[in-house]
Design a protein around this motif. Structure first.
Motif: not given
Length: 340
Positions: A1-24
C-alpha cells in the motif's frame, strides 16, 4: 500500500487559505493525503479535526515548530502571511531536512501577491507596464525592496540550492464574501481585505483558489510545472481602476440611503492617516497577465464586473457587523493587507 502524501497547510482560517483548504478537502485524491493544518485557535482546531484532518495548535511564527512540521511534510501550502521572513526561513530549513532524509524534493507552495509589482504613483498617474508571469527576465528585474519580495527571494534561493521546488502564487485583488464549508462552520474569515477597507472608510465618511489547485494538480500528475524563477503564478482575470471601485461603493451607499453623492471624492490627508495608516498603497499601479497559470489549464471565470457586483453584499455584511458589534472593524486575514 502506497504511503500517503504529507501536506502541511498554514492559514486555513484566513480568507484566502480557507478557500484553498476547502478545495483541498474536496480534492479527488483527498483519501491519499495526510493533511496537517496549523492554526492558532483551539476552538477552530476542533472544528477542523471534524473534517478528517490533523491539526496542530500554534503559530507559523513559532520557528522551531514550523521547522519541525515542515521536516515531516512532502508539500507545504502556506497562505498565512506573505511577509513573514522568519516563518519562511524556518519552513525552508524543515524542507531541507526532509530532502536530506528522503532524497525526494519536497514542494513549497507559497502565497505572495501582486503587491510586489506596485509603483510609487500615489494615485497621480497610470502605467503602461504590464508584468507577464511567463517573462522571467522581467520578473527577475523586480527590486528586492518591493512588497513581499524579501520572502519570495528566500523561496527562490531554496529552489536554486536544489533541496526544494518552490511555487509562488501571486493573487491580485481578492473580493467577495467567503462561502466555503469552512466559512459556514465559522472557521474561515469571510471577508477579503482591500475592498472592505475602502467600504469601511466610505461608510464612516458618509476566485483565486483554483490557481492553487491547478498548480497542485500539475505537480501531482508529474506535469513538471515551472518552479523557482519559472514558478511565479499570477492570479489575474482583467483589470479595474480604483475610481471604478470607489464609484461603485458610492453608488451602493446611495442605494442604501447612506450617501447623497454617487461621485467619489478624494481622501484628505487626515482620512488617509485614519483609515489607511498613512499609506498611499491604494493609489499604486499593479498590472499583470496570468499567462503561466493559464498555460497549465487555469480557466478563470470571474471578471471585473463580478468584482464590482460583489460590493453591495460586502457593504451589507459590514453594516450588519457594525450593527451587531457597534464597530466598523473587519478583521483582515493576517499578513495580507498588502496582498493585491
Amino acid at each position: 500500500m502506497a504511503s500517503k502524501l504529507n501536506i502541511l497547510f498554514t492559514g486555513a482560517t484566513g480568507y484566502i487559505g480557507g478557500e484553498v483548504f476547502a478545495k483541498l478537502l474536496d480534492h479527488p485524491k483527498f483519501s491519499t493525503f495526510n493533511i496537517t493544518a496549523l492554526v492558532r485557535s483551539p476552538e477552530k482546531a476542533e472544528k477542523l479535526r471534524a473534517l478528517q484532518v490533523q491539526v496542530v495548535v500554534g503559530s507559523h511564527s513559532d520557528e522551531p515548530l514550523m521547522e519541525k512540521l515542515a521536516s515531516e511534510a512532502d508539500i507545504v501550502i502556506a497562505t498565512a502571511d506573505a511577509d513573514n521572513v522568519p516563518a519562511a526561513k524556518a519552513t525552508l530549513r524543515g524542507l531541507k531536512k526532509r530532502y536530506a532524509a528522503t532524497k525526494v524534493l519536497p514542494t513549497f507552495i507559497h502565497t505572495s501577491g501582486t503587491g510586489v509589482l506596485t509603483d510609487d504613483a500615489k494615485g497621480l498617474y497610470p502605467t503602461d507596464t504590464i508584468y507577464d508571469d511567463l517573462n522571467v527576465v522581467q520578473l527577475n528585474s523586480l527590486p528586492d525592496t518591493q512588497f513581499h519580495r524579501n520572502v519570495d527571494l528566500e523561496l527562490l534561493g531554496g529552489d536554486e540550492a536544489g533541496y526544494v521546488k518552490t511555487y509562488i502564487i501571486l493573487p491580485s485583488t481578492i473580493y467577495g464574501l467567503a462561502s466555503s464549508k469552512l466559512a459556514d462552520l465559522g472557521i474561515q474569515n469571510r471577508h477579503s481585505v482591500q475592498i472592505p477597507h475602502l467600504i469601511r472608510a466610505a461608510i464612516d465618511r458618509g476566485r483565486v483558489a483554483d490557481v492553487y489547485m491547478t498548480v497542485l494538480n500539475a505537480i501531482l500528475h508529474n506535469k513538471n510545472p515551472g518552479h523557482g524563477r519559472e514558478g511565479l503564478y499570477f492570479g489575474e482575470n482583467g483589470e479595474y481602476t480604483m475610481y471604478q471601485l470607489a464609484k461603485r461603493i458610492s453608488e451602493v451607499l446611495v442605494e442604501l440611503g447612506l450617501g447623497k453623492d454617487s461621485e467619489p471624492s478624494p481622501f484628505t490627508t487626515e482620512e488617509i492617516d485614519k483609515y489607511f495608516d498613512g499609506s498611499l498603497y491604494m493609489g499604486t499601479n499593479s498590472r499583470c497577465r496570468a499567462n503561466r497559470a493559464r498555460a497549465l489549464g487555469w480557466k478563470p471565470t470571474k471578471t471585473t464586473d463580478d468584482m464590482l457586483s460583489s460590493v453591495k453584499p460586502e457593504v451589507e455584511a459590514i453594516l450588519e457587523e457594525r450593527k451587531r458589534t457597534g464597530s466598523l472593524a473587519v478583521k483582515p486575514t493576517a499578513g495580507y493587507a498588502a496582498t493585491t
